[in-house]
Design a protein around this motif. Structure first.
Motif, PDB file in Angstrom:
ATOM      1  N   THR A   1     -80.476  -4.613 -44.444  1.00 57.13           N
ATOM      2  CA  THR A   1     -79.199  -4.371 -43.602  1.00 57.13           C
ATOM      3  C   THR A   1     -78.477  -3.354 -44.147  1.00 57.13           C
ATOM      4  O   THR A   1     -78.049  -2.350 -43.258  1.00 57.13           O
ATOM      5  N   LEU A   2     -78.466  -3.022 -45.557  1.00 56.66           N
ATOM      6  CA  LEU A   2     -77.736  -2.036 -46.197  1.00 56.66           C
ATOM      7  C   LEU A   2     -78.457  -0.633 -45.872  1.00 56.66           C
ATOM      8  O   LEU A   2     -77.796   0.563 -45.317  1.00 56.66           O
ATOM      9  N   LEU A   3     -79.650  -0.629 -45.818  1.00 56.69           N
ATOM     10  CA  LEU A   3     -80.327   0.724 -45.541  1.00 56.69           C
ATOM     11  C   LEU A   3     -80.344   0.947 -43.798  1.00 56.69           C
ATOM     12  O   LEU A   3     -79.969   2.163 -43.695  1.00 56.69           O
ATOM     13  N   ALA A   4     -80.164   0.007 -43.257  1.00 58.29           N
ATOM     14  CA  ALA A   4     -80.130  -0.010 -41.730  1.00 58.29           C
ATOM     15  C   ALA A   4     -78.635   1.009 -41.601  1.00 58.29           C
ATOM     16  O   ALA A   4     -78.396   1.831 -40.725  1.00 58.29           O
ATOM     17  N   VAL A   5     -77.413   0.318 -42.146  1.00 55.86           N
ATOM     18  CA  VAL A   5     -76.150   0.785 -42.068  1.00 55.86           C
ATOM     19  C   VAL A   5     -76.037   2.030 -42.600  1.00 55.86           C
ATOM     20  O   VAL A   5     -75.508   3.191 -41.836  1.00 55.86           O
TER      21      VAL A   5
ATOM     22  N   PRO B   1     -66.430  -3.514 -42.662  1.00 54.24           N
ATOM     23  CA  PRO B   1     -67.445  -3.558 -43.573  1.00 54.24           C
ATOM     24  C   PRO B   1     -68.557  -2.273 -43.319  1.00 54.24           C
ATOM     25  O   PRO B   1     -69.041  -1.537 -44.688  1.00 54.24           O
ATOM     26  N   VAL B   2     -69.133  -2.318 -42.053  1.00 51.97           N
ATOM     27  CA  VAL B   2     -69.954  -1.225 -41.937  1.00 51.97           C
ATOM     28  C   VAL B   2     -69.280   0.313 -42.111  1.00 51.97           C
ATOM     29  O   VAL B   2     -69.937   1.086 -42.935  1.00 51.97           O
ATOM     30  N   ALA B   3     -68.367   0.327 -41.875  1.00 51.27           N
ATOM     31  CA  ALA B   3     -67.672   1.661 -41.997  1.00 51.27           C
ATOM     32  C   ALA B   3     -67.166   2.053 -43.473  1.00 51.27           C
ATOM     33  O   ALA B   3     -67.436   3.311 -44.009  1.00 51.27           O
ATOM     34  N   VAL B   4     -67.019   1.019 -44.291  1.00 47.12           N
ATOM     35  CA  VAL B   4     -66.681   1.096 -45.648  1.00 47.12           C
ATOM     36  C   VAL B   4     -68.213   1.548 -46.248  1.00 47.12           C
ATOM     37  O   VAL B   4     -68.322   2.474 -47.002  1.00 47.12           O
ATOM     38  N   ILE B   5     -69.141   0.900 -45.960  1.00 42.25           N
ATOM     39  CA  ILE B   5     -70.505   1.239 -46.643  1.00 42.25           C
ATOM     40  C   ILE B   5     -70.832   2.517 -46.155  1.00 42.25           C
ATOM     41  O   ILE B   5     -71.533   3.433 -46.941  1.00 42.25           O
ATOM     42  N   ARG B   6     -70.753   2.984 -44.916  1.00 41.40           N
ATOM     43  CA  ARG B   6     -71.254   4.205 -44.489  1.00 41.40           C
ATOM     44  C   ARG B   6     -70.165   5.414 -45.152  1.00 41.40           C
ATOM     45  O   ARG B   6     -70.724   6.468 -45.354  1.00 41.40           O
ATOM     46  N   ASP B   7     -69.011   5.225 -45.386  1.00 40.28           N
ATOM     47  CA  ASP B   7     -68.160   6.205 -46.105  1.00 40.28           C
ATOM     48  C   ASP B   7     -68.728   6.373 -47.567  1.00 40.28           C
ATOM     49  O   ASP B   7     -68.502   7.215 -48.192  1.00 40.28           O
ATOM     50  N   ASN B   8     -69.341   5.250 -47.964  1.00 39.03           N
ATOM     51  CA  ASN B   8     -70.021   5.397 -49.472  1.00 39.03           C
ATOM     52  C   ASN B   8     -71.394   5.175 -49.388  1.00 39.03           C
ATOM     53  O   ASN B   8     -71.986   4.856 -50.314  1.00 39.03           O
ATOM     54  N   ARG B   9     -72.174   5.976 -48.460  1.00 35.68           N
ATOM     55  CA  ARG B   9     -73.519   5.796 -48.112  1.00 35.68           C
ATOM     56  C   ARG B   9     -74.109   6.103 -49.284  1.00 35.68           C
ATOM     57  O   ARG B   9     -75.391   5.806 -49.712  1.00 35.68           O
ATOM     58  N   ILE B  10     -73.926   7.357 -49.789  1.00 36.04           N
ATOM     59  CA  ILE B  10     -74.652   8.269 -50.869  1.00 36.04           C
ATOM     60  C   ILE B  10     -74.547   7.179 -52.212  1.00 36.04           C
ATOM     61  O   ILE B  10     -75.704   7.075 -52.889  1.00 36.04           O
ATOM     62  N   ALA B  11     -73.643   6.482 -52.324  1.00 35.95           N
ATOM     63  CA  ALA B  11     -73.706   5.759 -53.746  1.00 35.95           C
ATOM     64  C   ALA B  11     -74.418   4.571 -53.133  1.00 35.95           C
ATOM     65  O   ALA B  11     -75.391   4.152 -54.210  1.00 35.95           O
ATOM     66  N   TRP B  12     -74.483   3.988 -52.042  1.00 39.23           N
ATOM     67  CA  TRP B  12     -75.492   2.621 -51.889  1.00 39.23           C
ATOM     68  C   TRP B  12     -76.611   2.995 -51.884  1.00 39.23           C
ATOM     69  O   TRP B  12     -77.743   2.238 -52.603  1.00 39.23           O
ATOM     70  N   LEU B  13     -76.895   4.328 -51.019  1.00 38.65           N
ATOM     71  CA  LEU B  13     -78.383   4.666 -51.218  1.00 38.65           C
ATOM     72  C   LEU B  13     -78.810   4.779 -52.542  1.00 38.65           C
ATOM     73  O   LEU B  13     -80.278   4.422 -52.950  1.00 38.65           O
ATOM     74  N   TYR B  14     -78.150   5.393 -53.374  1.00 34.39           N
ATOM     75  CA  TYR B  14     -78.571   5.930 -54.680  1.00 34.39           C
ATOM     76  C   TYR B  14     -78.791   4.565 -55.510  1.00 34.39           C
ATOM     77  O   TYR B  14     -80.106   4.552 -56.120  1.00 34.39           O
ATOM     78  N   TYR B  15     -78.138   3.564 -55.457  1.00 32.66           N
ATOM     79  CA  TYR B  15     -78.320   2.328 -56.191  1.00 32.66           C
ATOM     80  C   TYR B  15     -79.429   1.516 -55.620  1.00 32.66           C
ATOM     81  O   TYR B  15     -80.174   0.824 -56.165  1.00 32.66           O
TER      82      TYR B  15
END
Length: 565
Positions: A381-385, A260-274
């Protein structure tokens, strides 16, 4: 002060020790603004002599940095890194003030630093770390003097980029709405006085524009350029699980925790945007739940935090567009402050029970606190990841993992590497961007007093060739400045200048230029001869034209083109 100094030093060494730009430490986009600042050093002024894209003060600052620090990219790098580091230290202070916690202030500053604002976007940090305390001071004591300081920030911001002034003005309007301690008549009076001061402070610039082409034409062209630029780089809503660059090995083969951490990091721009989109709204939602605006003992906390939240929404709308990876840091000042406040307010809700909540939430303190706590925990948590992605490599490149002395040594090495931008051969290598071939051609085949007309977006080429651009344009792309008046002005300027070489887009792009600028093409067909097309970088096709009125003295062998020097 000690914590702010440490944050400044950390930010400065992290960014200076790994500038990352392929062109003497800077990116090509940085030269979009910088080449116009350097144009001032040739005696030109924005609006009067070349197109002002709505950032006149940015150009003058760029010229002043060169005048004070010496010609080259190193003074610009030092200035921008210092400005961003000052912004990070100021963000710490503002976030600590809003949250009542120095630790959260540090976390907020790290949030901004790790987003890595582009060097040339320092005004997007500095304008707002100055505007927010000015707004807060006015909230505490709404006097004419404090309104003047906000007006001054508004005008300075608008001169760095016109929309900064609009965003600060909207924040001022929001503050006046949220200030419950002042009656509506007084709020209207303050609004009018603020508007009058802004107009008075802007009037010299408006007068200058009016005397050099007229304000109506300036605003019309500026609006058309902004609209075309937005169309060129629209916001595309990214998917949270569809990284276009592919899925990393950890995301494919990791265990139940690492995947899960790797998936979020692979899509970090999208996560940070939202997450950035959500933060201001989350703050406003918490404002409706927390008693004393989640910050007991801080005067006018509700008006101050609500204003920052509105600023965050406005900056998201104004700054977040494609490519998102380069722009996530642009609205980071209000986001960092809001994040610190959100965490602090949530902790107070969890600890304070019903006393920390407003009705009707106070009737269900455990449910409310638990729900808010889980949401904020997920956010943190999402921000830290996402922000920790590649962090070790970044720290290692800056030599910060080896201790302060090694980091300082690295800074010295970087300074030596970029101390002399010219001659270009000192730092260019065979694997340097092939656009540098064009830079060498312009440098070697034109005289220092000559100008060059380069229509494709290659601002670094003109800047590093140490030549002034012709016709008032450092680039002229199809769809921009295509009105009859704008084309005639470009031709009029070129007629007065010595322009032996013109570079246009080649291949299919050449037809697009001809269709957008028929008057300019007619002039070039009359005054210039085609010298052929060349392909650089494997896919950049350029068409070269040489003046009929000047005879070449030799051939430039690397590109096999006429040379006038």
């Amino acid at each position: 002060m000690a914590i702010a100094a440490i944050i400044f030093a950390f930010s400065w060494l992290l960014r200076f020790n790994d500038p990352g730009g392929a062109y003497a430490g800077l990116t090509d986009d940085h030269f979009f603004y910088l080449v116009r600042g350097w144009q001032i050093l040739f005696g030109d002024l924005p609006v009067r002599d070349f197109v002002d894209h709505g950032a006149p003060l940015f150009y003058y600052v760029g010229a002043a940095v060169q005048w004070l620090g010496g010609r080259g990219t190193l003074p610009e790098i030092v200035f921008c890194v210092t400005a961003l580091s000052v912004g990070a230290a100021a963000t710490y202070w503002l976030a600590a003030r809003a949250s009542g916690s120095r630790m959260l202030g540090v976390a907020a500053a790290l949030f901004q630093i790790l987003l890595e604002p582009r060097f040339y976007n320092y005004p997007k940090i500095l304008v707002y770390v100055v505007a927010i305390p000015a707004l807060w001071a006015f909230a505490d004591r709404p006097t004419l003097q404090r309104s003047f300081w906000i007006a001054l920030v508004t005008v300075i911001g608008s001169l760095f980029r016109h929309d900064h002034g609009v965003f600060v003005a909207l924040s001022m309007a929001a503050l006046l709405i949220f200030m419950k301690s002042v009656g509506w008549r007084d709020r209207a009076r303050h609004a009018c006085l603020y508007a009058l001061m802004v107009i008075a402070l802007l009037s010299p610039y408006v007068l200058f524009v009016q005397m050099n082409g007229g304000m109506t034409a300036y605003l019309k062209e500026a609006y058309a350029w902004a609209e075309r630029d937005r169309e060129r780089a629209p916001v595309k809503w990214p998917g949270l699980m569809d990284n276009p660059d592919g899925i990393s090995g950890d995301a494919r083969h990791g265990d139940v925790l690492t995947r899960p951490v790797a998936v979020i990091r692979d899509n970090r721009i999208a996560w940070l945007y939202y997450l950035e989109i959500a933060v201001p709204f989350l703050a406003l939602g918490l404002m409706g739940l927390a008693s004393s605006a989640g910050r007991q003992g801080w005067p006018n906390a509700a008006a101050k935090i609500s204003t920052v939240a509105v600023m965050g929404i406005v900056l998201n709308a104004g700054f977040l567009r494609g490519p998102l990876g380069a722009r996530l840091a642009d609205p980071s000042v209000p986001h960092a402050i809001l994040l610190a406040w959100i965490v602090a307010a949530t902790v107070r809700m969890v600890r304070g029970g019903s006393a920390a909540l407003q009705p009707p939430a106070a009737k269900f303190p455990r449910v409310t606190a638990s729900g808010v706590g889980l949401v904020v925990l997920a956010l943190v948590t999402l921000l830290a990841v996402t922000l920790s992605h590649d962090l070790r490599r970044r720290l290692d490149k800056a030599r910060l993992l080896d201790g302060p002395s090694k980091a300082v040594d690295r800074a010295g090495d970087i300074a030596k590497a970029f101390a002399s931008t010219w001659p270009l051969e000192r730092w260019t290598e065979h694997n340097s961007p092939r656009a540098m071939d064009l830079t060498f051609y312009l440098r070697d085949c034109t005289r220092p007093a000559d100008r060059v007309f380069v229509a494709p977006y290659l601002p670094q080429v003109i800047a590093l060739s140490q030549r002034a651009f012709a016709g008032g344009h450092a680039d002229l792309r199809p769809g921009f400045f295509r009105s009859t008046g704008a084309q005639k002005l470009t031709i009029e300027r070129i007629r007065r200048q010595s322009v032996p070489i013109v570079v246009l887009a080649g291949g299919e792009g050449h037809e697009g230029f001809r269709g957008s600028f028929p008057l300019i093409i007619a002039y070039l067909d009359e005054q210039y001869l085609p010298a052929g097309e060349r392909i650089l970088d494997g896919n950049l096709t350029l068409a070269f034209f040489v003046s009929k009125s000047v005879s070449p003295v030799r051939r430039y062998e690397p590109l096999d083109l006429p040379c006038f020097r």
